[in-house]
Motif scaffolding. Sequence first.
Motif, mmCIF file in Angstrom:
data_model
loop_
_atom_site.group_PDB
_atom_site.id
_atom_site.type_symbol
_atom_site.label_atom_id
_atom_site.label_comp_id
_atom_site.label_asym_id
_atom_site.label_seq_id
_atom_site.Cartn_x
_atom_site.Cartn_y
_atom_site.Cartn_z
ATOM 1 N N ARG A 1 11.108 -2.561 -0.774
ATOM 2 C CA ARG A 1 9.674 -2.729 -0.538
ATOM 3 C C ARG A 1 9.338 -4.066 0.114
ATOM 4 O O ARG A 1 8.275 -4.208 0.704
ATOM 5 C CB ARG A 1 8.893 -2.544 -1.840
ATOM 6 C CG ARG A 1 8.945 -3.688 -2.817
ATOM 7 C CD ARG A 1 7.960 -3.440 -3.932
ATOM 8 N NE ARG A 1 7.787 -4.608 -4.771
ATOM 9 C CZ ARG A 1 6.651 -4.890 -5.420
ATOM 10 N NH1 ARG A 1 5.620 -4.089 -5.307
ATOM 11 N NH2 ARG A 1 6.549 -5.963 -6.166
ATOM 12 N N TRP A 2 10.227 -5.051 0.045
ATOM 13 C CA TRP A 2 9.922 -6.313 0.707
ATOM 14 C C TRP A 2 10.087 -6.200 2.226
ATOM 15 O O TRP A 2 9.766 -7.142 2.953
ATOM 16 C CB TRP A 2 10.779 -7.458 0.161
ATOM 17 C CG TRP A 2 12.264 -7.288 0.218
ATOM 18 C CD1 TRP A 2 13.077 -6.728 -0.721
ATOM 19 C CD2 TRP A 2 13.139 -7.715 1.293
ATOM 20 N NE1 TRP A 2 14.395 -6.762 -0.307
ATOM 21 C CE2 TRP A 2 14.454 -7.371 0.912
ATOM 22 C CE3 TRP A 2 12.937 -8.350 2.511
ATOM 23 C CZ2 TRP A 2 15.558 -7.631 1.718
ATOM 24 C CZ3 TRP A 2 14.031 -8.617 3.314
ATOM 25 C CH2 TRP A 2 15.326 -8.259 2.911
ATOM 26 N N LEU A 3 10.546 -5.050 2.700
ATOM 27 C CA LEU A 3 10.568 -4.767 4.132
ATOM 28 C C LEU A 3 9.521 -3.714 4.483
ATOM 29 O O LEU A 3 9.657 -2.984 5.469
ATOM 30 C CB LEU A 3 11.960 -4.296 4.564
ATOM 31 C CG LEU A 3 13.044 -5.379 4.634
ATOM 32 C CD1 LEU A 3 14.388 -4.763 4.967
ATOM 33 C CD2 LEU A 3 12.679 -6.444 5.651
ATOM 34 N N LYS A 4 8.476 -3.659 3.674
ATOM 35 C CA LYS A 4 7.425 -2.659 3.862
ATOM 36 C C LYS A 4 6.783 -2.760 5.245
ATOM 37 O O LYS A 4 6.300 -1.763 5.786
ATOM 38 C CB LYS A 4 6.348 -2.869 2.786
ATOM 39 C CG LYS A 4 5.243 -1.841 2.779
ATOM 40 C CD LYS A 4 5.704 -0.525 2.209
ATOM 41 C CE LYS A 4 4.556 0.442 2.019
ATOM 42 N NZ LYS A 4 4.991 1.758 1.531
ATOM 43 N N PHE A 5 6.772 -3.916 5.825
ATOM 44 C CA PHE A 5 6.094 -4.117 7.100
ATOM 45 C C PHE A 5 6.928 -3.655 8.293
ATOM 46 O O PHE A 5 6.410 -3.485 9.395
ATOM 47 C CB PHE A 5 5.732 -5.586 7.280
ATOM 48 C CG PHE A 5 6.931 -6.502 7.369
ATOM 49 C CD1 PHE A 5 7.462 -6.861 8.599
ATOM 50 C CD2 PHE A 5 7.529 -7.012 6.221
ATOM 51 C CE1 PHE A 5 8.552 -7.707 8.682
ATOM 52 C CE2 PHE A 5 8.623 -7.854 6.299
ATOM 53 C CZ PHE A 5 9.136 -8.197 7.533
ATOM 54 N N ASP B 1 0.832 -1.197 0.000
ATOM 55 C CA ASP B 1 0.000 0.000 0.000
ATOM 56 C C ASP B 1 0.872 1.255 0.000
ATOM 57 O O ASP B 1 1.698 1.460 0.896
ATOM 58 C CB ASP B 1 -0.897 -0.005 1.236
ATOM 59 C CG ASP B 1 -1.838 1.194 1.273
ATOM 60 O OD1 ASP B 1 -1.981 1.862 0.238
ATOM 61 O OD2 ASP B 1 -2.411 1.461 2.339
ATOM 62 N N GLU B 2 0.689 2.099 -1.015
ATOM 63 C CA GLU B 2 1.510 3.302 -1.149
ATOM 64 C C GLU B 2 1.252 4.293 -0.019
ATOM 65 O O GLU B 2 2.106 5.126 0.290
ATOM 66 C CB GLU B 2 1.250 3.974 -2.501
ATOM 67 C CG GLU B 2 1.712 3.143 -3.692
ATOM 68 C CD GLU B 2 1.474 3.853 -5.014
ATOM 69 O OE1 GLU B 2 0.917 4.972 -4.987
ATOM 70 O OE2 GLU B 2 1.859 3.306 -6.060
ATOM 71 N N ASN B 3 0.068 4.246 0.558
ATOM 72 C CA ASN B 3 -0.265 5.182 1.626
ATOM 73 C C ASN B 3 0.226 4.713 2.990
ATOM 74 O O ASN B 3 0.083 5.431 3.976
ATOM 75 C CB ASN B 3 -1.779 5.396 1.677
ATOM 76 C CG ASN B 3 -2.309 6.053 0.419
ATOM 77 O OD1 ASN B 3 -1.674 6.950 -0.129
ATOM 78 N ND2 ASN B 3 -3.461 5.610 -0.057
ATOM 79 N N SER B 4 0.780 3.526 3.034
ATOM 80 C CA SER B 4 1.298 3.012 4.294
ATOM 81 C C SER B 4 2.662 3.638 4.577
ATOM 82 O O SER B 4 3.521 3.703 3.705
ATOM 83 C CB SER B 4 1.432 1.491 4.230
ATOM 84 O OG SER B 4 2.084 0.998 5.371
ATOM 85 N N SER B 5 2.843 4.128 5.783
ATOM 86 C CA SER B 5 4.113 4.756 6.159
ATOM 87 C C SER B 5 4.841 3.855 7.140
ATOM 88 O O SER B 5 4.328 3.553 8.216
ATOM 89 C CB SER B 5 3.857 6.128 6.789
ATOM 90 O OG SER B 5 2.985 6.022 7.889
ATOM 91 N N ASN B 6 6.017 3.400 6.766
ATOM 92 C CA ASN B 6 6.743 2.483 7.636
ATOM 93 C C ASN B 6 8.038 3.078 8.183
ATOM 94 O O ASN B 6 8.410 2.816 9.314
ATOM 95 C CB ASN B 6 7.036 1.166 6.922
ATOM 96 C CG ASN B 6 7.808 1.370 5.636
ATOM 97 O OD1 ASN B 6 7.742 2.419 5.007
ATOM 98 N ND2 ASN B 6 8.549 0.354 5.224
ATOM 99 N N VAL B 7 8.740 3.887 7.399
ATOM 100 C CA VAL B 7 9.998 4.482 7.849
ATOM 101 C C VAL B 7 9.813 5.986 8.009
ATOM 102 O O VAL B 7 9.519 6.684 7.042
ATOM 103 C CB VAL B 7 11.145 4.191 6.854
ATOM 104 C CG1 VAL B 7 12.429 4.849 7.339
ATOM 105 C CG2 VAL B 7 11.352 2.690 6.702
ATOM 106 N N ARG B 8 9.971 6.450 9.248
ATOM 107 C CA ARG B 8 9.831 7.880 9.534
ATOM 108 C C ARG B 8 11.223 8.497 9.554
ATOM 109 O O ARG B 8 12.062 8.129 10.380
ATOM 110 C CB ARG B 8 9.113 8.099 10.865
ATOM 111 C CG ARG B 8 7.685 7.569 10.860
ATOM 112 C CD ARG B 8 7.038 7.671 12.230
ATOM 113 N NE ARG B 8 6.953 9.043 12.700
ATOM 114 C CZ ARG B 8 5.975 9.893 12.372
ATOM 115 N NH1 ARG B 8 5.003 9.503 11.571
ATOM 116 N NH2 ARG B 8 5.962 11.118 12.851
ATOM 117 N N LEU B 9 11.448 9.443 8.649
ATOM 118 C CA LEU B 9 12.756 10.065 8.506
ATOM 119 C C LEU B 9 12.794 11.400 9.242
ATOM 120 O O LEU B 9 11.934 12.258 9.039
ATOM 121 C CB LEU B 9 13.071 10.280 7.021
ATOM 122 C CG LEU B 9 14.383 10.989 6.718
ATOM 123 C CD1 LEU B 9 15.563 10.152 7.189
ATOM 124 C CD2 LEU B 9 14.508 11.276 5.231
#
Length: 747
Positions: A395-399, A370-378
Amino acid sequence: MKFSKAAVLFTAFAASSVSAFTFNAPRTFVGRQDATRAIQPLKMSEATDVEKTAETFEFQAEVGRVMDIIINSLYSDKDIFLRELVSNAADACDKKRFLSVTADGDSVDTTPPEIRIKADPDRQAVIIEDSGVGMTRDELINNLGRIAQSGTKNFMEALGDGTADVNLIGQFGVGFYSAYLVADKVEVVTKSMQAGSPQLKWESDSGSSFTISDAEDEDPIEGSGTRLILHIKDDAMQYLESGKLEELLQRYSEFIEFPLSLFKEETTYEKVPDVEANKDLAEGEEPKMKTVPKTVESYVTMNTQKPIWLRPPNDVTDEEYKEFYKAAFKSSYDEPQKWSHFRLEGQVDFKALLYVPGILPFELSKDMFDENSSNVRLYVKRVFINDKFEDIIPRWLKFVKAVVDSDDLPLNVSREILQKSKVLSIINKRLVRKSLDMFYDLAEDEDTSKYIMFWNNFGKYLKVGIIEDEKYKKDLVPLLRFFSSTSDEEYTSFDSYVSNMPEDQKSIYYVTGEGRKNAMQQPVIEKLTSRGYEVLLMTEPLDEITIEAIREYKGFNVVDATKEGLDLEDDEETKKEKEDLREKYSDVCEFLEVELKGMVQKVTVSTLLTGSPAALVQGAYGVSPTMQRYMKAQTVASGGDAGSLNAMNQAVLEINPKHPIVQDLEKMVKSDKDSAETKNFAMLMYDLASMTGGYEVSDTGAFAQRVMSLMTSKAKQDVSEDSKVEEKAPEEESSDDDKPIEPEVVA
């Protein structure tokens, strides 16, 4: 984000005309001093004379030409104005703290640094006030009348050789002009921390000029600092709501180092005597109370959450890690399974905190990418920049949830785009490596249920990693888990499979199928289980793509057992038996190849099948039935012709010469191969092999007719002897009890 034509022109112009404007400055935040200005910076002992009348100044030529482009093209989201201005305020507070430590204590204001924000709907203004370093008249002219560059890198280098110029901290730069995204007029009231400095006012409507005047009649600034008054445009009225400002502060500035407060209205509840209920209160009785709401307006601290990634890992408790995860990633109902807190120093300096969620995030349950999912906060200097940078982690670490804080990231001027660089590559590699370390820790934990939970939630992402990321394929393969022919309800790994292999086994074998039960029904499994070999079960379309990317593991080839020509070593006696059977059943093979033309490539004899009369396998370049269905569905969904995929089917029919059905077919072929009965018998055997092999029966009507024909033939045989109507059996004599009672005759 794509730059508009105007932004591109501005970039080219700025690069050639404004030497102070850099696009890859390691320190991206800008504040209130310009280290590259022509005018020499003031020393602490100097004070600037103040004129009592307002003076008007023309913006520096470069500013006047590009101001409109900055406002209308450089930033894609108006919300970031607050981030930029709060960051500038924090830089000013940082500079004041530095000067307070290094300068003569008697001549320096020591008011504690803080930042306050207030929305004033009556004035249609937003006020941002800090108790930072402030500015003198010359600093106002030079810093707000031109576009400055960020000079913190130079400052840090100067600290190293002892020639530090404090003016390199906290410069006003492009970030200041983001105020005009939401304001048509900006006032800057400021007072420098230099002893005897007056309170001044800078004012501009983003035109070609600005004015500076005495501001002693304005609300006095205690000590030193700066007050920005943004007169909000009519199309940006939402920023006059404290709720909107609170949302932006919590998103971008919740980890600012200095106290950050927002003026807002809060409702509290207090108990007061209930006058009505106490009218008839008897003497000595305790008065009755009631709860009433009370509305209070005050400054409320926004940055209560502490940035634990800046602390040494040994100083942070497990409970603190969990609470931070829930607060930072809005996951109040999720307990993280694992986390990794580390810092990289050297060529690149950054701090990071990684988490493995306890459950699959809701937004990824419908779309795993999901493009709207935010996983890494910079973050940069504790200020949130973005959570949509694609290249910072594969992207395979999207979770994986992460916080990354670095001063070395090459952002573009608006801080919205992360430019590709060696720095980014180093950060990417380290985040991946630390993530893999967490996964291995879970896999090696004594409590096996932890990794099973992880695999059920996120195993599909590791499969995608093997398919897409060649660099980490070897690291990911040991983490894979599959069902097998011997594992029952448990998963098995490649390491476990290899450790359980018989000495004579030369390869790792697998089959594909829809679900574990269907995969186990495939006749080809008989070939291997009869020899004591374990077979891995690929039960999802993604499994098949993943396993095909794994050619070998620990020196063993990974082989699809459903492909033609499965190579199992045989002794001389077995080889001779095969040759004899091929010759004996050559007529049956030829007959079947004619009858099944277009459905199979060829028919062969197999001595590996045990309980099945026949099995369908794919040729070397064929595609499994599961993948065929998946690809056809995708083709139809995209408007293509599913018939164009028929070439993928290269099925080969293997018959078991020791099975009674095949032996009966051989007799029927020799007796009368052209009879309808023989052809139906052959087709039924093929249908059976198709169904157990996971293929679809193409003509279900014909299949039903063949089954009914077989059933009718069997029924006729069973009743042939009983087809005549039996004669009725003689009636049995009645018992004495059944005879009617005759009346007794009395003599």
